[in-house]
Scaffold this motif. Structure first.
Motif, PDB file in Angstrom:
ATOM      1  N   ASN A  91       0.831  -1.203   0.000  1.00  0.00           N
ATOM      2  CA  ASN A  91       0.000   0.000   0.000  1.00  0.00           C
ATOM      3  C   ASN A  91       0.867   1.256   0.000  1.00  0.00           C
ATOM      4  O   ASN A  91       0.536   2.244  -0.659  1.00  0.00           O
ATOM      5  CB  ASN A  91      -0.949  -0.008   1.204  1.00  0.00           C
ATOM      6  CG  ASN A  91      -2.006   1.085   1.083  1.00  0.00           C
ATOM      7  OD1 ASN A  91      -2.615   1.239   0.037  1.00  0.00           O
ATOM      8  ND2 ASN A  91      -2.188   1.837   2.144  1.00  0.00           N
ATOM      9  N   CYS A  92       1.996   1.213   0.732  1.00  0.00           N
ATOM     10  CA  CYS A  92       2.918   2.351   0.738  1.00  0.00           C
ATOM     11  C   CYS A  92       3.483   2.584  -0.654  1.00  0.00           C
ATOM     12  O   CYS A  92       3.625   3.724  -1.095  1.00  0.00           O
ATOM     13  CB  CYS A  92       4.065   2.111   1.717  1.00  0.00           C
ATOM     14  SG  CYS A  92       3.566   2.060   3.440  1.00  0.00           S
ATOM     15  N   VAL A  93       3.793   1.500  -1.361  1.00  0.00           N
ATOM     16  CA  VAL A  93       4.330   1.602  -2.719  1.00  0.00           C
ATOM     17  C   VAL A  93       3.278   2.217  -3.646  1.00  0.00           C
ATOM     18  O   VAL A  93       3.579   3.132  -4.420  1.00  0.00           O
ATOM     19  CB  VAL A  93       4.789   0.223  -3.239  1.00  0.00           C
ATOM     20  CG1 VAL A  93       5.172   0.302  -4.708  1.00  0.00           C
ATOM     21  CG2 VAL A  93       5.935  -0.309  -2.400  1.00  0.00           C
ATOM     22  N   LYS A  94       2.044   1.755  -3.547  1.00  0.00           N
ATOM     23  CA  LYS A  94       0.968   2.306  -4.373  1.00  0.00           C
ATOM     24  C   LYS A  94       0.771   3.792  -4.079  1.00  0.00           C
ATOM     25  O   LYS A  94       0.578   4.595  -4.989  1.00  0.00           O
ATOM     26  CB  LYS A  94      -0.331   1.546  -4.140  1.00  0.00           C
ATOM     27  CG  LYS A  94      -0.329   0.150  -4.716  1.00  0.00           C
ATOM     28  CD  LYS A  94      -1.618  -0.576  -4.386  1.00  0.00           C
ATOM     29  CE  LYS A  94      -1.536  -2.027  -4.847  1.00  0.00           C
ATOM     30  NZ  LYS A  94      -2.723  -2.793  -4.450  1.00  0.00           N
ATOM     31  N   THR A  95       0.821   4.150  -2.809  1.00  0.00           N
ATOM     32  CA  THR A  95       0.675   5.551  -2.418  1.00  0.00           C
ATOM     33  C   THR A  95       1.833   6.374  -2.967  1.00  0.00           C
ATOM     34  O   THR A  95       1.628   7.477  -3.485  1.00  0.00           O
ATOM     35  CB  THR A  95       0.601   5.685  -0.885  1.00  0.00           C
ATOM     36  OG1 THR A  95      -0.520   4.936  -0.411  1.00  0.00           O
ATOM     37  CG2 THR A  95       0.466   7.139  -0.457  1.00  0.00           C
ATOM     38  N   ALA A  96       3.041   5.845  -2.883  1.00  0.00           N
ATOM     39  CA  ALA A  96       4.219   6.556  -3.397  1.00  0.00           C
ATOM     40  C   ALA A  96       4.099   6.790  -4.892  1.00  0.00           C
ATOM     41  O   ALA A  96       4.357   7.897  -5.373  1.00  0.00           O
ATOM     42  CB  ALA A  96       5.485   5.769  -3.081  1.00  0.00           C
ATOM     43  N   ILE A  97       3.685   5.769  -5.642  1.00  0.00           N
ATOM     44  CA  ILE A  97       3.522   5.913  -7.086  1.00  0.00           C
ATOM     45  C   ILE A  97       2.475   6.986  -7.391  1.00  0.00           C
ATOM     46  O   ILE A  97       2.667   7.826  -8.271  1.00  0.00           O
ATOM     47  CB  ILE A  97       3.155   4.557  -7.730  1.00  0.00           C
ATOM     48  CG1 ILE A  97       4.359   3.616  -7.662  1.00  0.00           C
ATOM     49  CG2 ILE A  97       2.693   4.747  -9.167  1.00  0.00           C
ATOM     50  CD1 ILE A  97       4.063   2.182  -8.049  1.00  0.00           C
ATOM     51  N   SER A  98       1.394   6.994  -6.636  1.00  0.00           N
ATOM     52  CA  SER A  98       0.340   7.988  -6.816  1.00  0.00           C
ATOM     53  C   SER A  98       0.849   9.392  -6.497  1.00  0.00           C
ATOM     54  O   SER A  98       0.581  10.349  -7.232  1.00  0.00           O
ATOM     55  CB  SER A  98      -0.856   7.642  -5.939  1.00  0.00           C
ATOM     56  OG  SER A  98      -1.848   8.631  -6.044  1.00  0.00           O
ATOM     57  N   GLU A  99       1.585   9.521  -5.407  1.00  0.00           N
ATOM     58  CA  GLU A  99       2.137  10.826  -5.016  1.00  0.00           C
ATOM     59  C   GLU A  99       3.088  11.352  -6.088  1.00  0.00           C
ATOM     60  O   GLU A  99       3.061  12.535  -6.429  1.00  0.00           O
ATOM     61  CB  GLU A  99       2.867  10.738  -3.668  1.00  0.00           C
ATOM     62  CG  GLU A  99       1.958  10.514  -2.481  1.00  0.00           C
ATOM     63  CD  GLU A  99       1.040  11.685  -2.195  1.00  0.00           C
ATOM     64  OE1 GLU A  99       1.453  12.842  -2.379  1.00  0.00           O
ATOM     65  OE2 GLU A  99      -0.109  11.445  -1.791  1.00  0.00           O
ATOM     66  N   LEU A 100       3.937  10.476  -6.614  1.00  0.00           N
ATOM     67  CA  LEU A 100       4.883  10.892  -7.653  1.00  0.00           C
ATOM     68  C   LEU A 100       4.133  11.297  -8.923  1.00  0.00           C
ATOM     69  O   LEU A 100       4.496  12.286  -9.566  1.00  0.00           O
ATOM     70  CB  LEU A 100       5.887   9.778  -7.942  1.00  0.00           C
ATOM     71  CG  LEU A 100       6.866   9.475  -6.794  1.00  0.00           C
ATOM     72  CD1 LEU A 100       7.761   8.306  -7.145  1.00  0.00           C
ATOM     73  CD2 LEU A 100       7.691  10.694  -6.436  1.00  0.00           C
ATOM     74  N   ASP A 101       3.101  10.561  -9.255  1.00  0.00           N
ATOM     75  CA  ASP A 101       2.283  10.895 -10.422  1.00  0.00           C
ATOM     76  C   ASP A 101       1.663  12.282 -10.260  1.00  0.00           C
ATOM     77  O   ASP A 101       1.630  13.074 -11.210  1.00  0.00           O
ATOM     78  CB  ASP A 101       1.210   9.828 -10.629  1.00  0.00           C
ATOM     79  CG  ASP A 101       0.401  10.072 -11.888  1.00  0.00           C
ATOM     80  OD1 ASP A 101       1.010  10.113 -12.978  1.00  0.00           O
ATOM     81  OD2 ASP A 101      -0.835  10.209 -11.784  1.00  0.00           O
ATOM     82  N   ASP A 102       1.208  12.583  -9.054  1.00  0.00           N
ATOM     83  CA  ASP A 102       0.577  13.880  -8.776  1.00  0.00           C
ATOM     84  C   ASP A 102       1.527  15.058  -9.017  1.00  0.00           C
ATOM     85  O   ASP A 102       1.081  16.156  -9.333  1.00  0.00           O
ATOM     86  CB  ASP A 102       0.062  13.938  -7.329  1.00  0.00           C
ATOM     87  CG  ASP A 102      -1.190  13.107  -7.115  1.00  0.00           C
ATOM     88  OD1 ASP A 102      -1.782  12.635  -8.109  1.00  0.00           O
ATOM     89  OD2 ASP A 102      -1.559  12.906  -5.939  1.00  0.00           O
ATOM     90  N   ILE A 103       2.846  14.824  -8.841  1.00  0.00           N
ATOM     91  CA  ILE A 103       3.807  15.920  -9.040  1.00  0.00           C
ATOM     92  C   ILE A 103       4.546  15.789 -10.374  1.00  0.00           C
ATOM     93  O   ILE A 103       5.539  16.467 -10.610  1.00  0.00           O
ATOM     94  CB  ILE A 103       4.794  16.039  -7.862  1.00  0.00           C
ATOM     95  CG1 ILE A 103       5.624  14.776  -7.668  1.00  0.00           C
ATOM     96  CG2 ILE A 103       4.068  16.451  -6.587  1.00  0.00           C
ATOM     97  CD1 ILE A 103       6.774  14.924  -6.685  1.00  0.00           C
ATOM     98  N   GLY A 104       4.050  14.909 -11.240  1.00  0.00           N
ATOM     99  CA  GLY A 104       4.561  14.868 -12.607  1.00  0.00           C
ATOM    100  C   GLY A 104       5.640  13.851 -12.909  1.00  0.00           C
ATOM    101  O   GLY A 104       6.312  13.953 -13.934  1.00  0.00           O
TER     102      GLY A 104
END
Length: 65
Positions: free
Chosen positions: A45-58
């Motif tokens: 879940n942390c990995v999925k959240t990290a990928i999402s966070e990185l996507d949000d900042i481009g």
């Protein structure tokens, strides 16, 4: 630990942006600019959240094998 490849990461400014986003999300991580990787110390879940966070900042992050 899971390693993410972040091909767009090219400078220390990128490292700062990524670090701030992951810290704000409470995700333990380490960043290697030379290798263009971010290591996530946490569950799937942390990995999925990290990928999402990185996507949000481009940034596009891909799990490496």
């Amino acid at each position: 630990m899971t390693t993410l490849k972040v091909k767009e990461m090219s400078c220390n400014h990128c490292v700062e942006r990524i670090g701030k986003a992951l810290e704000a999300a409470g995700i333990k991580h380490s960043i290697d600019l030379a290798a263009k990787t971010v290591v996530i110390d946490g569950c799937d879940n942390c990995v999925k959240t990290a990928i999402s966070e990185l996507d949000d900042i481009g940034f596009t992050a891909e799990v490496t094998e």
